[in-house]
Write a protein that holds these residues in place. Structure first.
Motif, PDB file in Angstrom:
ATOM      1  N   PHE B   3       0.831  -1.198   0.000  1.00 42.66           N
ATOM      2  CA  PHE B   3       0.000   0.000   0.000  1.00 42.66           C
ATOM      3  C   PHE B   3       0.872   1.257   0.000  1.00 42.66           C
ATOM      4  O   PHE B   3       0.640   2.178  -0.748  1.00 42.66           O
ATOM      5  CB  PHE B   3      -0.895   0.041   1.239  1.00 42.66           C
ATOM      6  CG  PHE B   3      -2.091  -0.825   1.122  1.00 42.66           C
ATOM      7  CD1 PHE B   3      -2.994  -0.633   0.091  1.00 42.66           C
ATOM      8  CD2 PHE B   3      -2.322  -1.841   2.027  1.00 42.66           C
ATOM      9  CE1 PHE B   3      -4.112  -1.436  -0.026  1.00 42.66           C
ATOM     10  CE2 PHE B   3      -3.434  -2.640   1.912  1.00 42.66           C
ATOM     11  CZ  PHE B   3      -4.325  -2.443   0.890  1.00 42.66           C
ATOM     12  N   ASP B   7       0.896   4.124  -2.716  1.00 43.62           N
ATOM     13  CA  ASP B   7       0.494   5.467  -2.308  1.00 43.62           C
ATOM     14  C   ASP B   7       1.571   6.485  -2.644  1.00 43.62           C
ATOM     15  O   ASP B   7       1.292   7.554  -3.149  1.00 43.62           O
ATOM     16  CB  ASP B   7       0.213   5.503  -0.800  1.00 43.62           C
ATOM     17  CG  ASP B   7      -1.077   4.790  -0.469  1.00 43.62           C
ATOM     18  OD1 ASP B   7      -1.920   4.676  -1.370  1.00 43.62           O
ATOM     19  OD2 ASP B   7      -1.219   4.354   0.673  1.00 43.62           O
ATOM     20  N   LEU B  11       1.128   9.683  -5.007  1.00 44.01           N
ATOM     21  CA  LEU B  11       1.305  11.027  -4.471  1.00 44.01           C
ATOM     22  C   LEU B  11       2.382  11.799  -5.223  1.00 44.01           C
ATOM     23  O   LEU B  11       2.393  13.013  -5.237  1.00 44.01           O
ATOM     24  CB  LEU B  11       1.650  10.967  -2.973  1.00 44.01           C
ATOM     25  CG  LEU B  11       0.481  10.580  -2.063  1.00 44.01           C
ATOM     26  CD1 LEU B  11       0.957  10.277  -0.666  1.00 44.01           C
ATOM     27  CD2 LEU B  11      -0.554  11.686  -2.012  1.00 44.01           C
ATOM     28  N   LEU B 133       0.785  19.336   3.456  1.00 43.12           N
ATOM     29  CA  LEU B 133       1.429  18.122   3.961  1.00 43.12           C
ATOM     30  C   LEU B 133       2.244  17.474   2.845  1.00 43.12           C
ATOM     31  O   LEU B 133       1.853  17.518   1.681  1.00 43.12           O
ATOM     32  CB  LEU B 133       0.375  17.126   4.447  1.00 43.12           C
ATOM     33  CG  LEU B 133      -0.577  17.639   5.538  1.00 43.12           C
ATOM     34  CD1 LEU B 133      -1.704  16.635   5.779  1.00 43.12           C
ATOM     35  CD2 LEU B 133       0.183  17.921   6.836  1.00 43.12           C
ATOM     36  N   ALA B 134       3.363  16.882   3.241  1.00 44.72           N
ATOM     37  CA  ALA B 134       4.181  16.146   2.268  1.00 44.72           C
ATOM     38  C   ALA B 134       4.213  14.684   2.681  1.00 44.72           C
ATOM     39  O   ALA B 134       4.135  14.367   3.877  1.00 44.72           O
ATOM     40  CB  ALA B 134       5.596  16.716   2.249  1.00 44.72           C
ATOM     41  N   TYR B 135       4.315  13.835   1.696  1.00 47.74           N
ATOM     42  CA  TYR B 135       4.425  12.392   1.965  1.00 47.74           C
ATOM     43  C   TYR B 135       5.810  11.958   1.549  1.00 47.74           C
ATOM     44  O   TYR B 135       6.166  12.030   0.371  1.00 47.74           O
ATOM     45  CB  TYR B 135       3.354  11.641   1.171  1.00 47.74           C
ATOM     46  CG  TYR B 135       3.257  10.171   1.524  1.00 47.74           C
ATOM     47  CD1 TYR B 135       2.946   9.770   2.814  1.00 47.74           C
ATOM     48  CD2 TYR B 135       3.464   9.192   0.565  1.00 47.74           C
ATOM     49  CE1 TYR B 135       2.844   8.432   3.137  1.00 47.74           C
ATOM     50  CE2 TYR B 135       3.355   7.841   0.879  1.00 47.74           C
ATOM     51  CZ  TYR B 135       3.050   7.478   2.174  1.00 47.74           C
ATOM     52  OH  TYR B 135       2.949   6.134   2.489  1.00 47.74           O
ATOM     53  N   ASP B 138       7.216   7.157   3.514  1.00 48.15           N
ATOM     54  CA  ASP B 138       6.087   6.578   4.272  1.00 48.15           C
ATOM     55  C   ASP B 138       5.686   7.403   5.491  1.00 48.15           C
ATOM     56  O   ASP B 138       5.099   6.878   6.444  1.00 48.15           O
ATOM     57  CB  ASP B 138       6.392   5.134   4.726  1.00 48.15           C
ATOM     58  CG  ASP B 138       6.595   4.212   3.541  1.00 48.15           C
ATOM     59  OD1 ASP B 138       6.143   4.573   2.439  1.00 48.15           O
ATOM     60  OD2 ASP B 138       7.196   3.146   3.723  1.00 48.15           O
ATOM     61  N   ARG B 139       6.053   8.663   5.496  1.00 48.90           N
ATOM     62  CA  ARG B 139       5.636   9.535   6.593  1.00 48.90           C
ATOM     63  C   ARG B 139       4.915  10.745   6.027  1.00 48.90           C
ATOM     64  O   ARG B 139       5.248  11.223   4.941  1.00 48.90           O
ATOM     65  CB  ARG B 139       6.863  10.051   7.378  1.00 48.90           C
ATOM     66  CG  ARG B 139       7.584   8.990   8.157  1.00 48.90           C
ATOM     67  CD  ARG B 139       8.759   9.568   8.903  1.00 48.90           C
ATOM     68  NE  ARG B 139       8.337  10.409  10.027  1.00 48.90           N
ATOM     69  CZ  ARG B 139       9.171  10.855  10.949  1.00 48.90           C
ATOM     70  NH1 ARG B 139      10.461  10.556  10.894  1.00 48.90           N
ATOM     71  NH2 ARG B 139       8.732  11.599  11.934  1.00 48.90           N
ATOM     72  N   VAL B 140       3.949  11.243   6.785  1.00 50.45           N
ATOM     73  CA  VAL B 140       3.284  12.492   6.416  1.00 50.45           C
ATOM     74  C   VAL B 140       3.908  13.585   7.274  1.00 50.45           C
ATOM     75  O   VAL B 140       3.926  13.490   8.501  1.00 50.45           O
ATOM     76  CB  VAL B 140       1.765  12.413   6.645  1.00 50.45           C
ATOM     77  CG1 VAL B 140       1.109  13.761   6.374  1.00 50.45           C
ATOM     78  CG2 VAL B 140       1.145  11.342   5.747  1.00 50.45           C
TER      79      VAL B 140
END
Lengths: 156, 177
Positions: B3, B7, B11, B133-135, B138-140
């Motif tokens: 996932f 994702d 993004l 927000l930035a991705y 695997d972190r926001v």
């Protein structure tokens, strides 16, 4: 109204959060997502527990189920992703729920007097009467409360 | 993990990369556009040239520093974001604002592929604090809005306090002379 349309109108997703079972109109539910990481950062919005990333989107997670009924978010394994109205616009948002939920069809009945405005009706399922929630109204009602009591506390 | 990979790919799609500095305060990571930071100094190296400023209602600003004949207000990022008290070690001196920001540490400089707007669910001060927000990995990560550290009104009040503090220092200097 065709039989298919009628079935859509009368379809509900039955969910559990903590010790509470409730229903949402199936028309607002996009999906029930598997366990995902909850990302948190400082903010002052009531009810927002953080965000999840799902299908390329960053979605807010509402801790929307009233406090006495909900469990710990980290212990709740699934995220219900539903469409929430913000004035004229709408966005997908998530709420943590336990279990996988069920799809049920039934006739919504008017809610008994005295229930909060976000309960738009009740649904009789297997001898149980479940409240049908208007998620947008629930969020709007609970979000409005703390603003009257000075600056909001920072959430993480 | 499948996932997360999917994702991240989605993004990233259709966006222009932007250089950011990742910094942390009280174990919380933030990103700030690299081109909005003029200089990064250790807090110790600027403390000698710092002046105290007294605005009890604005506890996030306790000092000013002089750089290139300009007065910068030093904002404690932890106090700004309502995080637990820490001991900041670095100062980010912002480029187009008279503000400097105390942070705990710089994690690294990197590129983010997109800044995602905050959901309408966010209705509080974070709408001023963050550009979005930035991705990343695997972190926001919230991407801070440099102009969100101090509002125009806060600048006005600080300017008044700084002027009063400067007059006080001049008077004390004259008395000692």
């Amino acid at each position: 109204m065709s039989a298919a349309e009628k079935s859509r109108v009368n379809s509900f997703v039955l969910l559990r959060a903590g010790d509470r079972r409730f229903a949402l109109p199936a028309s607002v539910v996009a999906e029930l997502a598997p366990p995902l990481q909850l990302h948190t950062f400082p903010h002052t919005s009531p009810l927002v527990a953080g965000v999840i990333v799902r299908r390329g989107r960053i979605l807010p997670v509402y801790d929307a189920v009233p406090a006495p009924s909900r469990g710990n978010i980290s212990a709740q394994r699934f995220f219900l992703i539903a469409r929430c109205e913000f004035g004229a616009a709408s966005e997908l948002s998530a709420i943590p729920v336990d279990g996988e939920g069920e799809l049920a069809t039934g006739e919504i009945e008017l809610p008994p007097a005295g229930l909060p405005k976000y309960v738009v009706g009740t649904l009789a399922i297997g001898g149980e009467s479940l409240e049908v929630l208007d998620l947008g109204a629930l969020i709007a009602l609970q979000s409005a409360g703390p603003q009257e009591h000075g600056p909001r506390e920072v959430q993480r | 993990m499948k996932f997360a990979v999917q994702d991240a790919a989605k993004l990233r799609r259709g966006s222009r990369p932007e250089s950011v500095i990742l910094f942390s305060v009280a174990h919380q990571m933030f990103a700030i556009a690299a081109d909005s930071v003029q200089e990064i100094r250790s807090a110790d190296s600027v403390s000698g040239a710092a002046h105290e400023i007294d605005r009890p209602e604005m506890s996030k600003v306790r000092h000013t520093i002089e750089r290139n004949h300009r007065t910068y207000y030093v904002v404690n990022a932890g106090a700004h974001f309502g995080l637990p008290t820490t001991r900041p070690t670095l100062v980010l001196i912002l480029r187009q604002l008279r503000a400097a920001v105390l942070v705990d540490r710089i994690e690294r400089m990197t590129e983010i592929s997109a800044v995602h707007p905050l959901s309408r669910a966010f209705t509080g001060q974070e709408r001023r604090w963050y550009r979005g927000l930035a991705y990343l990995d695997d972190r926001v990560i919230p991407v801070v809005q440099p102009s969100g550290f101090l509002t125009a009104d806060e600048f006005r009040r600080l300017d008044g306090a700084a002027k009063a503090a400067a007059s006080q220092r001049e008077m004390e200097g004259a008395v000692q002379a």
